[in-house]
Design an enzyme around this catalytic site. Structure first.
Site, PDB file in Angstrom:
ATOM      1  N   HIS A 213      -8.333  -4.784  -0.538  1.00 51.26           N
ATOM      2  CA  HIS A 213      -6.998  -4.206  -0.409  1.00 51.26           C
ATOM      3  C   HIS A 213      -6.220  -4.814   0.756  1.00 51.26           C
ATOM      4  CE1 HIS A 213      -3.840  -1.229  -0.716  1.00 51.26           C
ATOM      5  NE2 HIS A 213      -4.026  -0.886   0.548  1.00 51.26           N
TER       6      HIS A 213
ATOM      7  N   ASP B  98      -9.206  -5.801  -4.902  1.00 52.23           N
ATOM      8  CA  ASP B  98      -8.764  -4.511  -4.360  1.00 52.23           C
ATOM      9  C   ASP B  98      -9.481  -3.375  -5.086  1.00 52.23           C
ATOM     10  OD1 ASP B  98      -7.403  -2.262  -3.431  1.00 52.23           O
ATOM     11  OD2 ASP B  98      -5.429  -3.206  -3.555  1.00 52.23           O
TER      12      ASP B  98
ATOM     13  N   SER C 112       0.844  -1.183   0.000  1.00 49.02           N
ATOM     14  CA  SER C 112       0.000   0.000   0.000  1.00 49.02           C
ATOM     15  C   SER C 112       0.891   1.249   0.000  1.00 49.02           C
ATOM     16  CB  SER C 112      -0.953  -0.031   1.196  1.00 49.02           C
ATOM     17  OG  SER C 112      -1.957   0.941   1.089  1.00 49.02           O
TER      18      SER C 112
END
Length: 401
Positions: free
Chosen positions: A381, A348, A182
């Protein structure tokens, strides 16, 4: 201490009455780690003046970091692990004094784990602008007051430049691997592009090559939720008593973010249309279970994070564009010489898989050619934090390459 486990690292679950009782107290004005709090497993490195990309100057700063394993005599076994937006340096270990949450990647880092600390020396810093020991808005400035709204705007490149100084201080000229997911994946990309001679391997997990307009838009409403909280006071809230800080705005921002971190499939399967209690939400004052889930984790978040720091880090994320002033994304990615693992999650909705495929196409030295590794997961995610068996297997491949 189970309630302190990060919601990012476990599947969603209904909120129990015991969970709810743990949050009955009034939250502090800031959940930041402050000088005088228990140090826990942190180390600190202090540095002199730092000039940001935007031309602002911090007269000094420090980074909090944790380490596991031993640096060998050749200093060639160091692995840098970089955390996501609301993570910190506590990659492994229990919650306790000084650490509001347990390790966010316990199954990935440790003896015999995919990043095996019997072999590798692992370093995990809290990023510049964070609120768990590194210099950020909740830190005391040179005038004896918190930086608060005066803290300078930071970019991803600024945060990596701060990490470069940490590597220098530790005597690490080349990282055996830089690993990030991320926002940490944005940092990992920037390391591999801007300092290719210092990165032997790189793992980019669930991160994009640029923060798109859609992602900036999603971030903007979170930041506005904080700023319109009357108790935010333009960022000058550190003297407020418990319960009088910008907790509602920060909790709402976190609730918005969680909707991006998890997938519709997971939420629909986990909660369906169940009620939180026996009281109907259909006009009788009750609540749906998913509403209580979001409320609980939003409120829990305010006890470990700082509203100004959240703004600083989200704005840094918005700055992310590896192609800026480098001739575009593809020209920037072509600068990477490290052996690369690029991985994404098929569900995601924050950083969709097409971004990871674009990264893989642009790097000449990936493990898997011009396509990213795609993990199938219902967790969205946060799958890179939850699907540790699959993620760990791919990290082993990289570290053995």
């Amino acid at each position: 201490m189970d309630w302190q486990t990060s919601e990012d690292t476990v599947p969603s679950a209904p909120v129990t009455e015991a969970d709810a009782r743990l949050l009955l107290g009034r939250p502090p004005a800031t959940g930041a780690w402050r000088d005088g709090d228990p140090v826990g497993e942190r180390h600190f490195a202090a540095f002199g003046a730092f000039r940001t990309e935007g031309g602002r100057e911090l007269p000094a700063y420090r980074l909090a970091y944790e380490t596991w394993g031993e640096l060998n005599a050749a200093r060639d076994n160091a692995v840098l692990v970089l955390h996501a937006l609301t993570g910190d340096s506590h990659v492994r270990g229990p919650a306790g004094a000084g650490h509001p949450t347990s390790g966010w990647w316990d199954d990935i880092v440790g003896p015999g784990a995919p990043i095996d600390t019997d072999r590798w020396f692992v370093v995990a810093p809290n990023m510049l602008g964070g609120c768990q020991g590194s210099t950020g808005p909740a830190s005391i400035g040179p005038d004896g007051y918190e930086w608060a709204s005066r803290f300078p705007y930071l970019t991803i490149r600024d945060q990596v430049a701060a990490q470069v100084r940490l590597a220098d201080a530790l005597g690490i000229d080349v990282w055996a691997a830089v690993v990030g997911g991320s926002m940490g994946g944005m940092h990992a990309l920037e390391w591999a592009i801007s300092r290719p001679e210092r990165v032997e391997r790189v793992a980019v997990l669930s991160a994009p090559p640029v923060n798109t307009a859609d992602q900036v838009a999603l971030n903007s409403v979170q930041l506005e939720a904080i700023r319109i909280d009357p108790r935010f006071q333009g960022g000058e809230y550190y003297d407020a008593g418990d319960g009088d800080g910008p907790n509602r705005g920060l909790a709402l921002a976190r609730r918005m973010a969680l909707l991006n971190y998890r997938s519709p499939t997971e939420l629909n399967q986990r909660f369906q249309r169940t009620w939180q209690s026996g009281v109907s939400p259909l006009g009788h004052g009750g609540r749906f279970a998913v509403e209580s889930y979001l409320d609980f984790h939003g409120n829990k978040f305010t006890r470990r994070f700082d509203a100004n720091s959240y703004i600083t880090l989200v704005e840094a994320m918005n700055s992310h564009d590896v192609g800026r002033d480098r001739g575009g994304v593809e020209d920037a990615l072509a600068l990477i010489t490290a052996k690369a693992l690029v991985l994404g999650i098929d569900s995601d909705r924050l950083f969709p898989i097409d971004g990871q495929h674009r990264i893989a196409r642009g790097i000449r030295s990936t493990l898997d050619g011009d396509r990213a590794v795609v993990l199938s997961s219902d967790f969205g995610h946060d799958g890179f934090l939850i699907e540790t068996n699959a993620v760990g297997a791919h990290l082993r491949r990289l570290l053995e390459a």
